[in-house]
Design a protein around this motif. Structure first.
Motif, PDB file in Angstrom:
ATOM      1  N   LYS A 147       0.847  -1.201   0.000  1.00  0.00           N
ATOM      2  CA  LYS A 147       0.000   0.000   0.000  1.00  0.00           C
ATOM      3  C   LYS A 147       0.876   1.243   0.000  1.00  0.00           C
ATOM      4  CE  LYS A 147      -2.839   0.973   3.206  1.00  0.00           C
ATOM      5  NZ  LYS A 147      -3.537   0.910   4.505  1.00  0.00           N
ATOM      6  N   GLY A 148       0.282   2.368  -0.342  1.00  0.00           N
ATOM      7  CA  GLY A 148       1.024   3.623  -0.310  1.00  0.00           C
ATOM      8  C   GLY A 148       1.086   4.202   1.095  1.00  0.00           C
ATOM      9  N   GLY A 149       2.036   5.081   1.304  1.00  0.00           N
ATOM     10  CA  GLY A 149       2.095   5.857   2.536  1.00  0.00           C
ATOM     11  C   GLY A 149       2.537   5.105   3.773  1.00  0.00           C
ATOM     12  N   VAL A 150       3.184   3.950   3.589  1.00  0.00           N
ATOM     13  CA  VAL A 150       3.597   3.171   4.762  1.00  0.00           C
ATOM     14  C   VAL A 150       5.038   3.474   5.186  1.00  0.00           C
ATOM     15  CG1 VAL A 150       1.999   1.286   4.282  1.00  0.00           C
ATOM     16  CG2 VAL A 150       4.307   1.197   3.368  1.00  0.00           C
ATOM     17  N   GLY A 151       5.698   4.337   4.408  1.00  0.00           N
ATOM     18  CA  GLY A 151       7.062   4.707   4.784  1.00  0.00           C
ATOM     19  C   GLY A 151       8.126   4.029   3.942  1.00  0.00           C
ATOM     20  N   LYS A 152       7.748   3.636   2.730  1.00  0.00           N
ATOM     21  CA  LYS A 152       8.674   2.954   1.838  1.00  0.00           C
ATOM     22  C   LYS A 152       9.854   3.853   1.478  1.00  0.00           C
ATOM     23  CE  LYS A 152       6.602   2.031  -1.765  1.00  0.00           C
ATOM     24  NZ  LYS A 152       7.326   3.000  -2.593  1.00  0.00           N
ATOM     25  N   SER A 153       9.556   5.079   1.083  1.00  0.00           N
ATOM     26  CA  SER A 153      10.637   5.982   0.685  1.00  0.00           C
ATOM     27  C   SER A 153      11.496   6.354   1.888  1.00  0.00           C
ATOM     28  CB  SER A 153      10.059   7.237   0.034  1.00  0.00           C
ATOM     29  OG  SER A 153       9.279   6.869  -1.080  1.00  0.00           O
ATOM     30  N   THR A 154      10.849   6.555   3.030  1.00  0.00           N
ATOM     31  CA  THR A 154      11.591   6.857   4.257  1.00  0.00           C
ATOM     32  C   THR A 154      12.568   5.734   4.567  1.00  0.00           C
ATOM     33  OG1 THR A 154       9.637   8.007   5.098  1.00  0.00           O
ATOM     34  CG2 THR A 154      11.290   7.353   6.726  1.00  0.00           C
ATOM     35  N   CYS A 172      12.089   4.948  -8.369  1.00  0.00           N
ATOM     36  CA  CYS A 172      11.293   4.562  -9.536  1.00  0.00           C
ATOM     37  C   CYS A 172       9.842   4.991  -9.398  1.00  0.00           C
ATOM     38  CB  CYS A 172      11.342   3.050  -9.742  1.00  0.00           C
ATOM     39  SG  CYS A 172      12.785   2.522 -10.643  1.00  0.00           S
ATOM     40  N   ASP A 173       9.556   5.766  -8.363  1.00  0.00           N
ATOM     41  CA  ASP A 173       8.185   6.212  -8.164  1.00  0.00           C
ATOM     42  C   ASP A 173       7.926   7.409  -9.070  1.00  0.00           C
ATOM     43  OD1 ASP A 173       5.711   6.957  -7.315  1.00  0.00           O
ATOM     44  OD2 ASP A 173       6.161   6.750  -5.174  1.00  0.00           O
ATOM     45  N   ILE A 174       7.210   7.131 -10.159  1.00  0.00           N
ATOM     46  CA  ILE A 174       7.036   8.190 -11.150  1.00  0.00           C
ATOM     47  C   ILE A 174       5.917   9.157 -10.777  1.00  0.00           C
ATOM     48  CG2 ILE A 174       8.007   7.254 -13.258  1.00  0.00           C
ATOM     49  CD1 ILE A 174       5.271   5.937 -13.707  1.00  0.00           C
ATOM     50  N   GLU A 190       8.675  -3.774   9.706  1.00  0.00           N
ATOM     51  CA  GLU A 190       7.442  -3.194  10.241  1.00  0.00           C
ATOM     52  C   GLU A 190       7.714  -1.741  10.597  1.00  0.00           C
ATOM     53  OE1 GLU A 190       4.541  -5.371  12.751  1.00  0.00           O
ATOM     54  OE2 GLU A 190       5.055  -3.879  14.271  1.00  0.00           O
ATOM     55  N   ASN A 191       7.127  -0.841   9.809  1.00  0.00           N
ATOM     56  CA  ASN A 191       7.320   0.585  10.059  1.00  0.00           C
ATOM     57  C   ASN A 191       6.147   1.112  10.885  1.00  0.00           C
ATOM     58  OD1 ASN A 191       8.508   3.137   9.915  1.00  0.00           O
ATOM     59  ND2 ASN A 191       7.405   3.664   8.028  1.00  0.00           N
ATOM     60  N   MET A 192       6.375   2.215  11.588  1.00  0.00           N
ATOM     61  CA  MET A 192       5.367   2.839  12.456  1.00  0.00           C
ATOM     62  C   MET A 192       4.891   1.805  13.472  1.00  0.00           C
ATOM     63  SD  MET A 192       3.331   5.158   9.700  1.00  0.00           S
ATOM     64  CE  MET A 192       4.121   5.810   8.236  1.00  0.00           C
ATOM     65  N   PRO A 245      10.209   2.522  14.847  1.00  0.00           N
ATOM     66  CA  PRO A 245       9.189   3.231  15.614  1.00  0.00           C
ATOM     67  C   PRO A 245       8.602   4.418  14.852  1.00  0.00           C
ATOM     68  CG  PRO A 245      11.387   3.795  16.410  1.00  0.00           C
ATOM     69  CD  PRO A 245      11.559   2.720  15.383  1.00  0.00           C
ATOM     70  N   LEU A 246       7.418   4.783  15.219  1.00  0.00           N
ATOM     71  CA  LEU A 246       6.818   6.025  14.734  1.00  0.00           C
ATOM     72  C   LEU A 246       7.473   7.140  15.543  1.00  0.00           C
ATOM     73  CD1 LEU A 246       4.504   7.083  12.910  1.00  0.00           C
ATOM     74  CD2 LEU A 246       3.031   6.957  14.887  1.00  0.00           C
ATOM     75  N   PHE A 247       8.133   8.034  14.845  1.00  0.00           N
ATOM     76  CA  PHE A 247       8.985   8.968  15.561  1.00  0.00           C
ATOM     77  C   PHE A 247       9.023  10.277  14.784  1.00  0.00           C
ATOM     78  CE2 PHE A 247      13.549  10.082  16.703  1.00  0.00           C
ATOM     79  CZ  PHE A 247      13.214  10.533  17.973  1.00  0.00           C
ATOM     80  N   THR A 248       8.681  11.365  15.478  1.00  0.00           N
ATOM     81  CA  THR A 248       8.565  12.664  14.808  1.00  0.00           C
ATOM     82  C   THR A 248       9.820  13.012  14.018  1.00  0.00           C
ATOM     83  OG1 THR A 248       7.395  13.285  16.780  1.00  0.00           O
ATOM     84  CG2 THR A 248       7.805  15.039  15.212  1.00  0.00           C
ATOM     85  N   ILE A 266      11.830  11.188  12.478  1.00  0.00           N
ATOM     86  CA  ILE A 266      11.959  10.464  11.205  1.00  0.00           C
ATOM     87  C   ILE A 266      11.258  11.270  10.113  1.00  0.00           C
ATOM     88  CG2 ILE A 266      11.272   8.395   9.921  1.00  0.00           C
ATOM     89  CD1 ILE A 266      11.793   6.736  12.352  1.00  0.00           C
ATOM     90  N   ARG A 267      10.076  11.763  10.449  1.00  0.00           N
ATOM     91  CA  ARG A 267       9.358  12.566   9.460  1.00  0.00           C
ATOM     92  C   ARG A 267      10.074  13.891   9.210  1.00  0.00           C
ATOM     93  NH1 ARG A 267       7.115  16.868   9.321  1.00  0.00           N
ATOM     94  NH2 ARG A 267       6.634  17.026  11.525  1.00  0.00           N
ATOM     95  N   GLU A 268      10.508  14.540  10.292  1.00  0.00           N
ATOM     96  CA  GLU A 268      11.191  15.829  10.133  1.00  0.00           C
ATOM     97  C   GLU A 268      12.462  15.679   9.298  1.00  0.00           C
ATOM     98  OE1 GLU A 268       9.681  17.967  14.248  1.00  0.00           O
ATOM     99  OE2 GLU A 268      11.712  17.126  14.155  1.00  0.00           O
TER     100      GLU A 268
END
Ligand code: ATP
Ligand code: MG
Length: 350
Positions: A114-121, A142-144, A273-275, A310-313, A315-317
């Motif tokens: 699925k999208g948005g699971v943190g693949k690119s991260t 390769c994400d166009i 396993e992300n997040m 872990p889900l960690f601020t 990581i997003r920043e």
């Protein structure tokens, strides 16, 4: 009798196996001699590749035999010293497959159901973690439809073009980065991108001057549909990593990713396993999306479990800032997880 130029001209019809370029333009021709109806040429390969040597010899003999006045042809194809897999492997690759990217030892795809699971991260952090372990690493986005690697790695410049007319990937945090996003303008219609890229992704891969890499990580577009499958078929993959949240793992989305890799015979290196959980400022652990789904699914499918991120601020920043946490805080728990995942990936490919 043909002249030396006639012979060169004839040999320029011989392509290096798997490439659109010919052996003359690759500079493989070292010696020519011809006398009394006999032509003798010596070609020197730059990387050990017996299969390429065989094909080149056969093709060269074929084009020389038909030259007017030629009765005998001797083609010697010399292999360089050093074993297969020697660094610096050039055209043809070191592993025998004609689809191999020159100089690149291992290609690893990062996928998600699925999208948005943190693949690119995870791709960006794993690339940096592998780099920190001393490996030479490239990261290909390769994400166009939503290329996010440039943002996450902090790369904005357009790739240069070298004297051989190949794209020179910009380097960020020691990692060579290439993304469709660096080549396309934002205003180009998305509808044009799909057909373009699935048809030309392999040329694109070969058009990039990666140099010598131990690992090339490929961030696939989200999902496991036909587009992803055809990418997995075009790119010479050595292994696949699946990123999941605990929740989607328990919903069986991971299974689709596993099925996709299995369909194209790509070994599954494992599930991340992300997040996975969140730690509050007071140290309390909160499992927002559930927990352990990744590990359970890995056990069910008989594939390795690589770790819990872990889900960690930060990581997003870090992603938004262009500095992955593996670079900004390698000793933080989140940074360490990526380093440990990188080690497992390395071990399973060793
Ligand atoms: N472990 C994490 N902790 C905090 N934020 C995260 C974590 N993993 C990912 N994110 C954030 O979640 C968002 C989505 O992540 P990312 O873009 O990596 O997902 P993706 O699977 O590549 O998405 P897409 O399907 O759009 O390609 C990003 O803003 C990212 O910074
Ligand atoms: Mg992404």
């Amino acid at each position: 009798m043909p002249t030396q130029d006639d012979i060169k001209q004839a040999l320029s019809a011989v392509k290096y196996p798997g490439f659109s370029r010919d052996i003359i333009s690759f500079g493989l021709l070292k010696e020519i001699s011809c006398a009394n109806g006999a032509v003798s040429v010596a070609l020197q390969l730059t990387s050990p590749n017996p299969e390429a040597a065989r094909v080149i010899k056969q093709d060269a003999e074929r084009v020389l035999k038909v030259l007017p006045g030629v009765q005998q042809v001797f083609v010697e194809v010399r292999q360089p010293a050093g074993g297969a897999g020697a660094p610096g492997a050039a055209p043809g690759g070191a592993f025998g497959s004609q689809n191999k990217i020159p100089g690149v030892k291992r290609v690893i795809a990062i996928a998600s159901g699925k999208g948005g699971v943190g693949k690119s991260t995870c791709s960006a952090n794993l690339a940096c973690a592998l780099q920190q372990s001393g490996a030479r690493v490239g990261l290909l986005d390769c994400d166009i439809y939503g290329p996010s690697i440039p943002l996450m790695m902090g790369v904005y410049e357009r790739p240069g073009v070298n004297a051989e007319e190949r794209l020179v990937p910009p380097v960020a945090h020691g990692v060579k980065v290439m993304s469709i996003g660096l080549l396309l303008n934002d205003d180009q219609p998305v509808i044009w991108r799909g057909p373009m890229i699935t048809k030309t992704i392999q040329q694109f891969l070969l058009a990039v001057s990666w140099g010598d890499l131990d690992y090339l990580l490929v961030d696939l577009p989200p999902g496991t549909g036909d587009a992803q499958l055809s990418l997995c078929q075009t790119v010479p993959l050595d292994g696949g990593v699946i990123i999941s949240t605990p929740q989607e793992a328990s919903l069986g989305v991971v299974r689709k990713g596993i099925a996709m890799f299995r369909k194209v015979n790509v070994p599954i290196l494992g599930i991340v396993e992300n997040m996975s959980f969140f730690t509050t400022p007071t140290g309390e652990r909160v499992e927002i999306f559930g927990h352990g789904g990744g590990q359970e699914e890995a056990a069910r499918q008989g594939v390795p479990f690589l770790g819990e991120v872990p889900l960690f601020t930060e990581i997003r920043e870090g992603g938004d800032r262009g500095t992955p946490i593996t670079v900004s805080a390698p000793n933080h728990a989140a940074g360490r997880v990526f380093l440990s995942i990188a080690r497992k990936v390395q071990d399973s490919l060793a």
